[in-house]
Design an enzyme around this catalytic site. Structure first.
Site, PDB file in Angstrom:
ATOM      1  N   TYR A 177      34.229  45.316  44.557  1.00  0.00           N
ATOM      2  CA  TYR A 177      35.153  44.715  45.512  1.00  0.00           C
ATOM      3  C   TYR A 177      36.588  44.925  45.015  1.00  0.00           C
ATOM      4  CZ  TYR A 177      31.248  42.284  47.759  1.00  0.00           C
ATOM      5  OH  TYR A 177      30.085  41.988  48.427  1.00  0.00           O
ATOM      6  N   PRO A 178      37.518  45.297  45.912  1.00  0.00           N
ATOM      7  CA  PRO A 178      38.895  45.612  45.479  1.00  0.00           C
ATOM      8  C   PRO A 178      39.723  44.339  45.276  1.00  0.00           C
ATOM      9  CG  PRO A 178      38.708  45.933  47.833  1.00  0.00           C
ATOM     10  CD  PRO A 178      37.326  45.577  47.345  1.00  0.00           C
ATOM     11  N   LYS A 179      39.356  43.565  44.261  1.00  0.00           N
ATOM     12  CA  LYS A 179      39.931  42.230  44.072  1.00  0.00           C
ATOM     13  C   LYS A 179      41.025  42.216  43.014  1.00  0.00           C
ATOM     14  CE  LYS A 179      35.729  39.747  45.410  1.00  0.00           C
ATOM     15  NZ  LYS A 179      34.802  38.645  45.081  1.00  0.00           N
ATOM     16  N   VAL A 180      42.089  41.465  43.319  1.00  0.00           N
ATOM     17  CA  VAL A 180      43.131  41.142  42.351  1.00  0.00           C
ATOM     18  C   VAL A 180      43.510  39.680  42.566  1.00  0.00           C
ATOM     19  CG1 VAL A 180      44.028  43.493  42.192  1.00  0.00           C
ATOM     20  CG2 VAL A 180      44.973  41.928  43.881  1.00  0.00           C
TER      21      VAL A 180
END
Length: 239
Positions: free
Chosen positions: A106-109
């Site tokens: 998942y492209p999480k920040v």
């Protein structure tokens, strides 16, 4: 048992979380098709130049507790199957950020999203640091939405790009992966008029997919589970 760094105090729990009373604010909007083509990786295909902006309030998550998340998902087609490419996600929980990004791609920040009711409106916001980068508003529970339609909206398969560098900086893993939501119980669903503003930020570039026209909005409350991610395309083998 899944081990993470640090070994004796893992960054996230070794559980498959179940989400209870997960609350969505979804706004689907039309954007610039050229901007979409610049961020969606092949072999995913773009049918229409649409983006779904979402704010999700996780009211009760096993292993993690409450947190909030916001981001953008792009409707795509892969091998004849319609789904969404997860473009960006911002969370206020480090454990959920680390587990979702490093294990499942998942492209999480980290960010500071919020979802709350305010004077007859459902409001979703996203701050990056001290700077506001998104504000969404929708009429609060104005019209009921068919629960089957709401379930179909949130259960489309999702695709993500998983990239892990090797120690020399070259790519060690570069895959397109697929996941989906399972065991869904839609408890309530609403629709209504909505607005969305995105603000420029170099480190949170949501506004690079500009809002040209808001097409629909929904407010959904549900219980669900996330299925494990599985690879569907290996870019390194292709190369």
């Amino acid at each position: 048992m899944l081990g993470t760094t640090p070994l004796t105090a893992p960054a996230f729990p070794a559980v498959r979380p179940r989400f209870f009373d997960r609350e969505y604010l979804n706004i689907v909007y039309r954007t610039d098709p050229e901007a979409l083509r610049a961020v969606v990786p092949a072999p995913l295909e773009i049918d229409e130049p649409l983006v779904r902006f979402e704010v999700m309030k996780m009211n009760d998550v096993t292993g993690y507790g409450p947190y909030t998340e916001a981001g953008q998902a792009i409707p795509v087609v892969f091998d004849g199957e319609r789904g969404e490419y997860l473009h960006a996600m911002y969370l206020d929980s480090f454990a959920a950020t680390a587990s979702g990004r490093e294990v499942s791609a998942y492209p999480k920040v980290m960010g500071s999203p919020r979802l709350y009711a305010d004077n007859g409106a459902l409001v979703g916001t996203l701050d990056y640091g001290t700077v506001r980068v998104a504000t969404a508003t929708m009429g609060y529970k104005q019209y009921e939405l068919d629960t089957r339609q709401a379930e179909a909206e949130i259960t489309v398969p999702t695709f993500m790009l998983k990239t892990i560098p090797d120690y020399d900086g070259s790519p060690r893993v570069q895959e397109l992966v697929r996941t989906e939501i399972t065991d869904v119980v839609v408890k309530a669903a609403y629709t209504g008029p909505a607005r969305l503003q995105l603000f420029q930020h170099v480190l949170a570039p949501l506004a690079d997919l500009p809002v040209l026209e808001v097409l629909s909005a929904s407010h959904v409350i549900t219980d669900l589970t996330l299925a494990p991610a599985k690879p569907v395309h290996n870019y390194l083998e292709e190369a």
